[in-house]
Structure formats: structure tokens, C-alpha cells
Scaffold this active site. Structure first.
Site, PDB file in Angstrom:
ATOM      1  N   ASP A  40       0.770  -1.392  -0.159  1.00  0.00           N
ATOM      2  CA  ASP A  40      -0.164   0.218  -0.176  1.00  0.00           C
ATOM      3  C   ASP A  40       0.787   1.230  -0.259  1.00  0.00           C
ATOM      4  O   ASP A  40       0.291   2.193   0.069  1.00  0.00           O
ATOM      5  CB  ASP A  40      -0.734   0.100   1.127  1.00  0.00           C
ATOM      6  CG  ASP A  40      -0.516   0.147   2.830  1.00  0.00           C
ATOM      7  OD1 ASP A  40       0.763  -0.255   2.610  1.00  0.00           O
ATOM      8  OD2 ASP A  40      -1.215   0.273   3.560  1.00  0.00           O
ATOM      9  N   SER A  41       2.556   1.143  -0.153  1.00  0.00           N
ATOM     10  CA  SER A  41       3.478   2.262   0.033  1.00  0.00           C
ATOM     11  C   SER A  41       3.077   2.926  -1.831  1.00  0.00           C
ATOM     12  O   SER A  41       3.193   4.226  -1.803  1.00  0.00           O
ATOM     13  CB  SER A  41       4.312   1.107  -0.175  1.00  0.00           C
ATOM     14  OG  SER A  41       4.944   0.939  -1.292  1.00  0.00           O
ATOM     15  N   ASP A  79      -1.448  -5.928  -0.047  1.00  0.00           N
ATOM     16  CA  ASP A  79      -1.394  -5.450   1.400  1.00  0.00           C
ATOM     17  C   ASP A  79      -2.473  -5.490   1.733  1.00  0.00           C
ATOM     18  O   ASP A  79      -3.107  -5.050   0.787  1.00  0.00           O
ATOM     19  CB  ASP A  79      -0.446  -3.730   1.458  1.00  0.00           C
ATOM     20  CG  ASP A  79       0.718  -4.002   2.286  1.00  0.00           C
ATOM     21  OD1 ASP A  79       0.474  -4.814   3.017  1.00  0.00           O
ATOM     22  OD2 ASP A  79       1.636  -3.202   2.236  1.00  0.00           O
ATOM     23  N   LYS A 108      -0.703  -9.106   3.334  1.00  0.00           N
ATOM     24  CA  LYS A 108      -0.001  -9.210   4.745  1.00  0.00           C
ATOM     25  C   LYS A 108      -0.570  -7.771   5.163  1.00  0.00           C
ATOM     26  O   LYS A 108      -1.909  -6.732   5.429  1.00  0.00           O
ATOM     27  CB  LYS A 108       1.484  -8.273   4.397  1.00  0.00           C
ATOM     28  CG  LYS A 108       2.158  -7.400   5.087  1.00  0.00           C
ATOM     29  CD  LYS A 108       3.421  -6.712   4.553  1.00  0.00           C
ATOM     30  CE  LYS A 108       3.914  -5.557   3.841  1.00  0.00           C
ATOM     31  NZ  LYS A 108       3.210  -4.642   4.253  1.00  0.00           N
ATOM     32  N   GLU A 110      -0.706  -4.718   9.245  1.00  0.00           N
ATOM     33  CA  GLU A 110      -0.156  -4.404   9.975  1.00  0.00           C
ATOM     34  C   GLU A 110      -1.296  -4.357  11.458  1.00  0.00           C
ATOM     35  O   GLU A 110      -1.838  -4.465  11.369  1.00  0.00           O
ATOM     36  CB  GLU A 110      -0.040  -2.555   9.845  1.00  0.00           C
ATOM     37  CG  GLU A 110       0.818  -2.251   8.320  1.00  0.00           C
ATOM     38  CD  GLU A 110       0.914  -1.217   7.958  1.00  0.00           C
ATOM     39  OE1 GLU A 110       0.437   0.302   8.971  1.00  0.00           O
ATOM     40  OE2 GLU A 110       1.346  -0.825   6.829  1.00  0.00           O
ATOM     41  N   GLU A 177       9.516  -3.327  10.704  1.00  0.00           N
ATOM     42  CA  GLU A 177      10.224  -2.181   9.584  1.00  0.00           C
ATOM     43  C   GLU A 177      10.400  -1.130  10.928  1.00  0.00           C
ATOM     44  O   GLU A 177      10.046  -0.751  11.598  1.00  0.00           O
ATOM     45  CB  GLU A 177       8.940  -1.861   9.264  1.00  0.00           C
ATOM     46  CG  GLU A 177       8.562  -0.024   8.524  1.00  0.00           C
ATOM     47  CD  GLU A 177       8.163   0.155   7.253  1.00  0.00           C
ATOM     48  OE1 GLU A 177       7.187  -0.647   7.144  1.00  0.00           O
ATOM     49  OE2 GLU A 177       8.047   1.827   6.852  1.00  0.00           O
TER      50      GLU A 177
HETATM   51  O1  KIV Z   1       3.198  -1.344   1.445  1.00  0.00           O
HETATM   52  C1  KIV Z   1       4.848  -1.574   1.255  1.00  0.00           C
HETATM   53  O2  KIV Z   1       5.848  -1.163   0.549  1.00  0.00           O
HETATM   54  C2  KIV Z   1       5.266  -2.219   2.452  1.00  0.00           C
HETATM   55  C3  KIV Z   1       6.825  -2.263   2.268  1.00  0.00           C
HETATM   56  C4  KIV Z   1       7.223  -1.127   2.659  1.00  0.00           C
HETATM   57  C5  KIV Z   1       6.977  -2.907   3.211  1.00  0.00           C
HETATM   58  O3  KIV Z   1       4.667  -2.432   3.545  1.00  0.00           O
END
Ligand code: KIV
Length: 261
Positions: A40-41, A79, A108, A110, A177
Site C-alpha cells: 500500500d506504499s 497489502d 500482509k 499491519e 520495519e
Molecule cells: O507497502 C509497502 O510497500 C510495505 C513495505 C514498505 C514493506 O509495506
């Protein structure tokens, strides 16, 4: 769901992971990098958002599905975006939507102590999950407020317990992280699922970076200390763009070679 072969501590070499938000990048990474993450970056990296809180299910679905088509060999990680896993019902409903539309091998999330029940719930539904702990960007409106964790004993123990509990509820890996090297080492040595680090030292079982950072695609934001530029793409692209512009102005492009008769 495909068997998660690569995610074992005993995997012969450290695990490599990079982000991909588009098919062209996924194609470059597939079969070279062990895990490809549609992170989600993309909110901040691709859409110019201030943080990742504005990332929607729709955005993840679009990018996840586009990337999925290109990946044949590497494992795919997606994510779950901000506020889509606040309770068990929403988490499962949204996880199913992402799994059905993007077919990732793993999702993934958080995680903090409160969110462990969500992880446990998804695992009970046979969903492969990675627990992202340490600095969790979805908790920050302003990334400049981020500070490295694990410097105090209290933080160290809290992170170690969270990693152990992530393993206990059935996570396949823990992403660490922005934590100190000794905390990453302590966690890696005390859990049996792999740790994948970003800004978390060489002591992790694997490493992840944002692809755009690796090639210096954007020169806009100051990069964190943990980012290594393997290529200065922005510089090279700038030279190409200036050359193209010059040739257009001088009517040198398109020449006969690039013209249909
Ligand atoms: O969203 C993302 O790209 C991430 C990485 C920074 C690990 O979670």
C-alpha cells in the site's frame, strides 16, 4: 492456495522481496525476487498521497490484479489497506475480495496487540498472512513523525512478544520495519517463522525494499537511511527526456526509420 515453499527459515539463502505496482515491474522481478509485494506504499509512491491511509480496496484490487497476471514464479503478497481489517467480519470479507480478485499467495496486515485476533481469524479461514510489526505506516498521518523502534528494553520486549504471538496465531512470516539491529536479531533468533526486514538490519531472514526507491524513480522525497539506490533511474530518464525534447524541436524525430510509408 499455493504451498508457501520459500517462507522457511531453513530456506538456503535470505529471502528477497521488492514491491511492484504494475505489470511491467512485476515482469522484471518475477523469478528473480522471491516475494513480490503489492504494497500500500503505492499510495505515497505512485499516487503522491501524504500517507497510506487514503489507499482503498479498489486501488489494491486494480494493482493487485494487474501485477498478478505477470507473476509466474515468485510468491505474491498483497497489502490489506487501512481500516479494512478493523474487526473479524470486515477482515475476512475484504481478505476474500482481495484473494478472489488478485490471487495473492499471502496477505500482509499491519499488526499491534489488539489486531492479533484478526490474524488468528484469517489463519483459521486458511488464509496465509504476514504480520507487519515495528513501524506500521498505516498508523501515521505524517511520515516525518516516524521514529526507530526497539531502542528501549520496553520496546524491545513488546516487539519480541508481538512477533512470538504472530507466530503463535499462525502467521507465515513477520515483517519488521524500522527497528534496531539488536532487536531484529533478538526476534529473528527467537521465532521459527522468517523475519523480513525493511530498515531492520542484516539480522533478518530476508529483506524488502520499495522498488521505486531501489532505482531512484522519484527524486521528490528524502529517502530514509535504509534505502540503497542500485540505479539512478531519475538521472538517466532525465537525459533521455531532454534528448527526445531536443530532437522533436529540431524535427530530427521521427526520422525515416520511425516512419510508415
Ligand atoms: O507497502 C509497502 O510497500 C510495505 C513495505 C514498505 C514493506 O509495506
Amino acid at each position: 492456495m499455493k504451498k508457501i515453499k520459500v517462507l522457511h527459515k531453513s530456506f538456503s539463502k535470505p529471502i528477497s522481496c521488492l514491491t511492484a505496482y504494475s505489470p511491467s515491474i512485476a515482469n522484471i522481478l518475477d523469478g528473480v525476487i522471491d516475494l513480490i509485494l503489492v504494497g500500500d506504499s503505492l499510495g505515497s509512491t505512485l499516487y503522491g498521497m501524504k500517507n497510506t491511509q487514503g489507499v482503498t480496496m479498489d486501488m489494491m484490487k486494480r494493482h493487485g490484479a494487474a501485477v498478478n497476471k505477470e507473476i509466474k514464479k515468485s510468491l505474491k503478497v498483497l497489502d490489506m489497506p487501512y481500516k479494512t481489517y478493523e474487526n473479524k467480519v470486515d477482515a475476512y470479507k475484504n481478505a476474500k475480495i482481495l484473494l478472489d480478485s488478485c490471487k495473492p499467495d499471502l496477505l500482509k496486515l499491519e499488526i499491534n496487540k489488539k489486531k492479533l485476533v484478526i490474524l488468528r481469524h484469517l489463519v483459521s479461514k486458511k488464509i496465509n498472512v504476514i504480520s507487519h510489526i515495528g513501524v506500521t505506516p498505516q498508523s501515521y498521518k505524517n511520515f516525518s513523525k516516524i521514529k526507530i523502534l526497539g531502542r528501549t528494553n520496553k520496546e524491545k520486549n513488546k516487539l519480541l512478544n508481538l512477533a512470538k504471538e504472530s507466530e503463535n496465531v499462525g502467521a507465515k512470516a513477520v515483517l519488521l520495519e524500522c527497528i534496531t539491529a539488536d532487536t531484529a536479531k533478538l526476534i529473528t533468533e527467537n521465532i521459527s517463522i522468517p523475519t523480513i526486514g525493511i530498515g531492520a538490519s542484516k539480522y533478518c531472514d530476508g529483506q524488502v525494499l520499495v522498488f521505486d526507491d531501489l532505482i531512484n524513480l522519484s527524486t521528490k522525497n528524502k529517502k530514509p537511511k535504509f534505502v540503497k539506490n542500485y540505479l539512478n533511474f531519475a538521472k538517466i530518464a532525465n537525459i533521455a527526456v531532454k534528448k527526445y525534447n531536443r530532437e522533436v524541436k529540431l524535427k530530427k524525430f521521427p526520422s525515416v526509420k520511425f516512419t510508415y510509408n
